[in-house]
Design a protein around this motif. Structure first.
Motif, PDB file in Angstrom:
ATOM      1  N   ILE B  60       0.852  -1.113  -0.045  1.00 39.01           N
ATOM      2  CA  ILE B  60       0.020   0.047  -0.098  1.00 39.01           C
ATOM      3  C   ILE B  60       0.856   1.465  -0.036  1.00 39.01           C
ATOM      4  O   ILE B  60       2.061   1.102   0.278  1.00 39.01           O
ATOM      5  CB  ILE B  60      -0.940   0.355   1.259  1.00 39.01           C
ATOM      6  CG1 ILE B  60      -0.113  -0.254   2.525  1.00 39.01           C
ATOM      7  CG2 ILE B  60      -1.878  -1.041   1.277  1.00 39.01           C
ATOM      8  CD1 ILE B  60      -0.782   0.081   4.050  1.00 39.01           C
ATOM      9  N   PHE B 250      -3.922   0.731  -3.442  1.00 33.56           N
ATOM     10  CA  PHE B 250      -3.276  -0.655  -3.211  1.00 33.56           C
ATOM     11  C   PHE B 250      -2.253  -1.021  -4.331  1.00 33.56           C
ATOM     12  O   PHE B 250      -2.608  -0.302  -5.574  1.00 33.56           O
ATOM     13  CB  PHE B 250      -4.488  -1.643  -3.499  1.00 33.56           C
ATOM     14  CG  PHE B 250      -5.365  -1.655  -2.113  1.00 33.56           C
ATOM     15  CD1 PHE B 250      -5.220  -0.774  -1.212  1.00 33.56           C
ATOM     16  CD2 PHE B 250      -6.107  -2.658  -1.747  1.00 33.56           C
ATOM     17  CE1 PHE B 250      -5.790  -0.866   0.148  1.00 33.56           C
ATOM     18  CE2 PHE B 250      -6.751  -2.883  -0.737  1.00 33.56           C
ATOM     19  CZ  PHE B 250      -6.639  -2.101   0.363  1.00 33.56           C
ATOM     20  N   MET B 255      -2.259  -7.183  -4.486  1.00 32.06           N
ATOM     21  CA  MET B 255      -3.221  -7.185  -3.466  1.00 32.06           C
ATOM     22  C   MET B 255      -4.350  -8.323  -3.976  1.00 32.06           C
ATOM     23  O   MET B 255      -4.599  -8.848  -3.287  1.00 32.06           O
ATOM     24  CB  MET B 255      -3.660  -5.715  -3.223  1.00 32.06           C
ATOM     25  CG  MET B 255      -2.774  -5.011  -2.352  1.00 32.06           C
ATOM     26  SD  MET B 255      -2.168  -5.607  -0.932  1.00 32.06           S
ATOM     27  CE  MET B 255      -3.482  -5.007   0.274  1.00 32.06           C
TER      28      MET B 255
END
Lengths: 227, 812
Positions: B60, B250, B255
């Motif tokens: 992130i 993200f 992710m």
């Protein structure tokens, strides 16, 4: 004139040392309107003979003429149509179409011809066969005797030249057997039908006009008497 | 024999031929799942590795953090690495409008920390560091532009003064490209060929920003440790520091591989992927159930015999279930091995034959996910599929064994309707409809094949949107720009001729461009009223206009031929908010022009939208007539296919010629996605072909079993006078009943799902693509139905035709 003429029919299964000669030079004739019974022990070749007469199987040699026509000279499609219109079959196991009603089973050969059935004749046949109350029933809703009557009705509906019955009483009790044989005799007389019936029961064979015997593939004519 | 169940392997040995079809079905289902999941895992691993190489290994990126908060996050036990990242003098369009220069070249500045180099990004040369306040890592092109190497000193000119830096390394792009066609959103500091990117320590960066009174809002990259519960950690951080959703970005692909995404688009993909998996599972269950049902139906007399001898219903159920699992022993093993072998073969093919981004594809690896899914699918589908046949077998009556009337076609409850249909057609339809279970299974099998085909076709359309294969795609382009980097029409026609004569050049497509050209266009409320509006005017030559047709880029009703030559007809780019439509009249200067066609989307923008700007496309002659401009702004060069050496030589020549004329040259060869596109097509259609083959095998087996079950009846029908042709038509009617009912349900549900998927996957992202009834695919479905039925009917009817009537009656 003879409706049915069988000339030197031979049928051999297998070849060489394992060859089995089911029919050996069988020849006979059946005049029109005669009720003929063919008797013989199990494995004698009588069913094989019937299959030849109905062109359900092909002989090794010989000829079968029905109404003057050599049936084994016809190709498959002509033979099928000939069988549909000129030969009626009654099987031991009835062999009705389970999805069709009594009425539909009887008119089945006509349906195969895409023709409309003769309603008057149908009503008459249903009455003779005692099936009027059962016309809409499926075969699984009928007794054995009733099913065989339907099979007889199917065999008669096209007014064929020849009716072939293979052990028609084989799956029936004695009372039903008597009724079926009586029915065959009656229809033979009424509609001038030529009937050839296979049976191993000599008592039932007595109902016929003539008796032929097959033994080890050899046919002999017993006339009205038999040993 | 220890128990009655020991009969299972004996029965399997004896009935090898009859069990073949079930074994094939189980093997196919397992193979399919193993291959798909293994390939998907390998592909995902490859994509992830490739993505990490390009975009970095981070999870992130946070905004709005203070230094103290960032330090607290860095000290968390589940954080493996973190780094500040600040950027100035580079916007989303790669424009630099501030006064930061190195040796006269515009420079973007990036402030980072050491973990950014060592842990997060993988594109720095060995030894690169920003430990010292005057250390700098430059983009690779600086070696040529500035003529520097590691250890040299460079001077950075800023609005607040000049600073000297020592070059400690380079940011390696690896492929010579500096501008990613997709915008390089996830990749730090990609610049154009004549720009420089400079990475320095965040402290130095902050000091420069402060001195120059720049506001920079650095972001904070975070890499979590392996096995961290990512969602929990992110939620904790968000709550603890009061971060809004917009403050957390993200690393999408990474992710998504962990099953987490805040991207609406990715979120739409998960349920759809789950849906496709479910459909494959159901298709497998239907197929195997149908085969098992037929298998059991053939053996009702046997099960009746077992009941005769004293087996209970429960024991029969157990027998059938264990028999099914016994088949799994071999079928699952073969399916898994086949799946792995095919995966290895395909991976090797992708890696060594296709290459490009598949160069990272792992080949001879064991995918435990794929193997586990294959085994689970095999066992689960077989177990589920065995339930109904087991119950049916348990219903076998002991009388069935005695009488021989096994009732394997079931009790007839309704008559066939011979009033409206021919006898053979009526009987055939009745045979199909008489067993509700069989009808359901066969219909379901057909329907699912069709649904999967229609859904996969949407995926292919999606990939076509993401990797558009256009005939107009150039291998390289040459643009003329002024000092302010605005596009100008300075490329002489003779230059285009020179390029076209170079060996290996297939086409040179020139475009002239005029932005904000005054025009009058119809008003939205009343198209007969024209109001002033600035438009972008672009010229296309005849070849380019023809390519629009070839690439199917034009809306219905467009007529390209009218636009060619010096004509009063033009093209416009469609946008849902645009008032223009075909046959509208516009005015440019003194000339009244008519819209003869519209492009479906804007080919000059990344997302296909016009951004509210009206663009008019005219022929070369019309453009020159309207503007008086003869020079080109852009040349697209298409090379002949095949000879890589010739291509490289041509690229070198064209690059040199462009640089001589101070044009901007761009080699776009690496943007060629044809190979990836065709790989996907092969994969998708291969999968569909296997599903179709399963359906074909299923119906062939089902019809064959149905004919075998009714063979005595068919013999009697033949004896009574049914011709071979009528018999074939009866069997065909049965097969067609399954096929047509499956087709109706499959097309209805499939079209609905196709539209749903299209709207959510494609239209939501590419609004100019709207779903239309897939006529071509429906035609393929109908052809498939016809071929399947023909194949299913051929063998059994030939078998009966080749037998004598007595043999048919006796069933031998």
């Amino acid at each position: 004139m003879d409706l049915l003429e069988v000339r030197s029919i031979c049928k051999t299964y297998g070849s060489g040392e394992a060859a089995v000669r089911a029919l050996k030079n069988v020849s006979f004739t059946v005049p029109k309107g005669e009720f003929t019974a063919v008797v013989g022990e199990s494995g004698s070749g009588k069913s094989t003979l019937l299959n030849m007469l109905g062109a359900l199987d092909v002989p090794t040699s010989g000829q079968v003429l029905i109404d003057g026509k050599d049936i084994f000279q016809m190709d498959d499609s002509r033979l099928t149509i000939f069988r549909r219109r000129n030969i009626g079959f009654v099987f031991q196991a009835f062999n009705l179409i389970p999805e069709l009603t009594v009425e539909q089973n009887i008119i089945f050969p006509v349906l195969l011809d895409y023709q409309k059935p003769d309603k008057k004749y149908l009503e008459e046949l249903l009455a003779v066969l005692g099936l009027k109350q059962r016309r809409g029933h499926l075969p699984n809703q009928l007794s054995g005797g009733q099913q065989q009557r339907v099979a007889i009705g199917r065999a008669l509906f096209t007014r064929p030249s020849l009716i072939l019955a293979d052990e028609p009483t084989g799956n029936l009790d004695s009372q039903n057997s008597s009724e079926v044989i009586a029915l065959l005799k009656e229809t033979s007389r009424k509609y001038a039908q030529t009937i050839v019936m296979i049976t191993h029961n000599r008592g039932i064979a007595q109902a016929a006009d003539r008796v032929l015997q097959v033994s080890d593939g050899v046919l002999s004519d017993l006339g009205r008497c038999f040993v | 024999m220890k128990s009655y169940l020991s009969l299972i392997p004996i029965s399997a040995r004896v009935r090898k031929k009859q069990n073949r079809m079930i074994l094939i079905c189980i093997t196919l289902a397992v193979f399919l799942v193993t291959a798909i999941f293994s390939l998907a895992e390998a592909g995902f691993a490859m994509q992830t590795r490739d993505h990490i190489d390009v975009a970095g290994y981070w999870h992130i990126r946070l905004s709005g953090l203070s230094e103290e908060e960032a330090q607290q996050i860095a000290d968390r036990a589940d954080v493996a690495a973190s780094s500040w990242y600040g950027l100035i003098n580079l916007d989303e369009d790669l424009k630099m409008d501030k006064d930061y220069y190195m040796d006269g070249h515009q420079t973007a500045l990036c402030g980072i920390e050491e973990p950014f180099i060592t842990d997060i990004m993988h594109y720095f040369s060995e030894g690169s560091h920003v430990t010292g306040e005057r250390d700098v890592i430059l983009t690779e092109n600086a070696q040529t532009l500035l003529g520097v190497k590691v250890g040299d000193t460079v001077t950075l000119d800023t609005p607040a003064g000049s600073l000297d830096f020592s070059v400690s390394g380079f940011r390696i792009s690896g492929d010579g490209r500096y501008v990613n066609a997709n915008g390089g959103q996830e990749s730090a500091l990609l610049v154009k060929e004549d720009q420089v990117g400079a990475f320095m320590s965040i402290r130095t960066f902050s000091a420069i920003c402060s001195a120059a009174r720049e506001s920079c809002d650095p972001q904070y990259y975070i890499q979590f440790k392996e096995h961290t519960k990512l969602k929990k950690a992110i939620d904790e951080i968000q709550a603890q520091y009061g971060l809004a959703d917009e403050d957390i970005k993200f690393n999408t692909l990474l992710m998504a591989s962990k099953g987490i995404s805040n991207n609406t688009y990715i979120k739409n993909v998960y349920p759809l992927a789950g849906l496709l998996f479910l459909m494959i599972l159901v298709a497998g269950v239907l197929m195997i159930t149908s085969s098992m049902n037929s298998n059991v139906a053939q053996r009702m007399q046997f099960f009746g015999m077992l009941r005769c001898l004293g087996a209970s219903k429960r024991q029969i159920i157990c027998f059938v279930r264990l028999e099914a699992l016994y088949w799994c022993r071999i079928a699952v093993l073969v399916g898994v091995l086949l799946g792995m072998a095919v995966t290895w073969g395909l991976s090797a093919g992708l890696k060594y034959i296709v290459g490009a981004e598949f160069a990272y594809m792992p080949v001879f690896t064991l995918s435990w996910v794929g193997i586990l899914c294959g085994v689970v699918i095999g066992v689960v589908t077989v177990f589920l599929a065995a339930q109904a046949p087991a119950k049916r077998a348990a219903q076998a009556s002991p009388m069935a064994a005695v009488s021989g009337a096994a009732g394997d076609i079931g009790q007839v409850k309704r008559r066939a309707d011979t009033r409206a249909l021919k006898i053979e057609t009526a009987l055939g339809i009745h045979h199909a409809a008489s067993s509700k279970k069989n009808l359901f299974l066969m219909t379901g099998s057909f329907a699912f094949s069709i649904i999967l085909f229609l859904c996969f076709s949407v995926l292919i359309d999606l990939v076509d949107c993401l990797l558009p294969q256009k005939s107009a795609s150039p291998d390289m382009d040459i643009t003329s720009v002024d000092e302010d980097e605005n596009v100008v029409n300075d490329i002489d026609v003779s230059f285009a001729d020179t390029i076209s004569k170079i060996e290996g050049v297939a086409h040179v497509l020139g475009r002239r461009v005029c932005f904000d050209f005054p025009a009058e266009i119809p008003e939205a409320e009343d198209s007969s009223v024209l109001s002033p509006e600035n438009v972008d005017l672009i010229s296309y030559d005849d070849y380019q206009l023809d390519l629009l047709v070839k690439d199917d880029d034009l809306r219905k009703g467009s007529d390209i031929e009218k636009v060619k030559g010096d004509s009063p007809y033009v093209l416009a780019i469609w946008d849902r908010d645009m008032p223009l439509k075909i046959e509208d009249k516009i005015r440019i200067g003194e000339r009244e022009l008519m819209i003869a066609g519209m492009l479906k989307y804007n080919p000059f923008s990344n997302d296909g939208s016009t951004g509210g700007k009206m663009t008019i496309i005219v022929s070369n002659e019309t453009f020159i007539g309207l503007t008086g401009i003869t020079g080109y702004a852009i040349l697209d060069v298409q090379m002949e296919k095949g000879d890589a050496g010739m291509r490289d030589r041509a690229v070198g020549q064209i690059r040199e010629l462009s640089e001589t004329e101070a044009y901007v040259f761009r080699d776009r060869g690496d943007e060629d996605t044809r190979k990836e596109f065709y790989v996907f097509i092969v994969f998708a259609y291969g999968f569909i072909a296997i599903i179709a083959m399963i359906t074909l095998l299923n119906i062939m087996n089902s019809i064959s079993m149905s004919v075998s079950a009714r063979i005595g009846q068919y013999g009697a029908m033949r004896a009574v006078g049914m011709s071979a042709g009528q018999l074939t038509r009866m069997i065909a009617a049965e097969a067609f009943t399954y096929a047509v009912s499956g087709c109706v349900i499959g097309c209805t549900v499939g079209l609905f799902l196709s539209r749903y998927m299209y709207d959510h996957l494609i239209t939501s992202h590419f609004y100019y693509f709207t779903w239309q009834v897939p006529v071509g695919q429906l035609i393929i479905v109908f052809v498939f139905i016809f071929v399947t039925v023909t194949a299913a009917v051929y063998a059994p009817s030939k078998r009966i035709r080749d037998m004598t009537v007595t043999d048919v009656i006796s069933g031998s």
